[in-house]
Design an enzyme around this catalytic site. Structure first.
Site, short mmCIF file in Angstrom:
data_model
loop_
_atom_site.label_atom_id
_atom_site.label_comp_id
_atom_site.label_asym_id
_atom_site.label_seq_id
_atom_site.Cartn_x
_atom_site.Cartn_y
_atom_site.Cartn_z
N GLY A 122 -6.79 7.94 8.61
CA GLY A 122 -7.51 6.67 8.61
C GLY A 122 -7.80 6.11 7.22
O GLY A 122 -8.44 5.05 7.10
N ASN A 133 9.54 2.78 9.64
CA ASN A 133 8.19 3.18 9.19
C ASN A 133 7.15 2.90 10.28
O ASN A 133 6.31 2.01 10.14
CB ASN A 133 7.84 2.43 7.89
CG ASN A 133 6.65 3.04 7.17
OD1 ASN A 133 5.97 3.91 7.72
ND2 ASN A 133 6.38 2.57 5.98
N ILE A 182 0.85 -1.20 0.00
CA ILE A 182 0.00 0.00 0.00
C ILE A 182 0.87 1.25 0.00
O ILE A 182 1.97 1.26 0.57
CB ILE A 182 -0.93 0.02 1.24
CG1 ILE A 182 -1.92 1.18 1.18
CG2 ILE A 182 -0.13 0.08 2.54
CD1 ILE A 182 -3.04 1.10 2.23
N TYR A 234 -0.54 -1.93 10.47
CA TYR A 234 -0.53 -3.38 10.28
C TYR A 234 -0.85 -4.11 11.58
O TYR A 234 -1.57 -5.11 11.58
CB TYR A 234 0.81 -3.85 9.71
CG TYR A 234 1.16 -3.22 8.37
CD1 TYR A 234 0.15 -2.84 7.49
CD2 TYR A 234 2.47 -3.00 7.99
CE1 TYR A 234 0.45 -2.26 6.28
CE2 TYR A 234 2.77 -2.42 6.77
CZ TYR A 234 1.77 -2.04 5.92
OH TYR A 234 2.06 -1.46 4.72
#
Ligand code: COA
Length: 175
Positions: free
Chosen positions: A102, A132, A91, A139
């Site tokens: 969001g 990150n 992504i 995740y």
């Protein structure tokens, strides 16, 4: 295929999106978080999109659009393996002003749900670079678990960094 959420809509990537992808993926502030490092050309990107659109492709690439129809990035399931029922998730949101609202979490949730329910995947995996924290947060919230570390996997601005490997199994998916 169109996947609709409350904040974002996922739609198939079109050839006419290629220019935006080239701009985003050549931006060091974006690609520092991705595995793509080489200079990306429009020709390469158009071929990548064409290949994704071919029947029987092992990848699904979807454009992320805001509710106003602004294309802000993409989400993908790649290396789809139907023998083992697994795929690799990816992504990015190429416009920084859309981070932290969001939108990425919702886009990820939509495509992961599609992967488990429609594609009948058993396992979805990903790699995230150690520097990150935003992606790691997303995740973890989705239920991905750390499975291992590729030590010094990436060379960035004179230093090596780890890639963290994460996985999510169908029965762990709570959506
Ligand atoms: C990673 C990415 C897809 C996430 O999408 P997003 O829309 O920005 O993420 P969300 O807003 O859904 O969630 C971000 C979460 O990270 C948190 N966060 C932001 N910066 C953070 C930081 N420095 N440390 C820890 N958490 C952080 C936010 O507070 C938010 O958590 P919360 O909802 O509990 O408050 C997007 O930021 C992006 O495209 N980044 C650049 C490319 C990239 O990193 N791709 C992933 C490669 S593995």
């Amino acid at each position: 295929m169109i996947l609709k959420g409350q904040k974002v809509t996922l739609r198939p990537i079109r050839l006419s999106d290629a220019g935006r992808f080239v701009k985003w993926l050549n931006n060091p502030e974006i690609h520092k978080f991705l595995q793509t490092r080489r200079h990306l050309t429009l020709g390469f990107e158009r071929k990548w999109i064409k290949d994704s659109l071919k029947k029987g492709s092992s990848r699904i690439g979807l454009a992320i659009e805001t509710k106003d129809g602004v294309h802000i990035g993409s989400v993908s399931l790649e290396s789809i393996n139907n023998d083992h029922r697994r795929a690799t998730f990816g992504i990015f949101i190429g416009e920084k002003k859309y981070w932290n609202q969001g939108l990425g979490s919702e886009a990820a949730r939509l495509v992961i749900d599609y992967g488990f329910k429609k594609l009948k995947l058993y396992r979805i995996e990903l790699g995230v670079l150690e520097y990150n924290p935003r992606a790691k947060r997303v995740y973890k919230r989705l239920g991905f678990r750390k499975e291992g570390v590729k030590r010094d996997h990436i060379f960035f601005q004179g230093k090596y960094y780890d890639e963290i490997h994460m996985g999510l199994l169908r029965h762990e998916w709570k959506n």
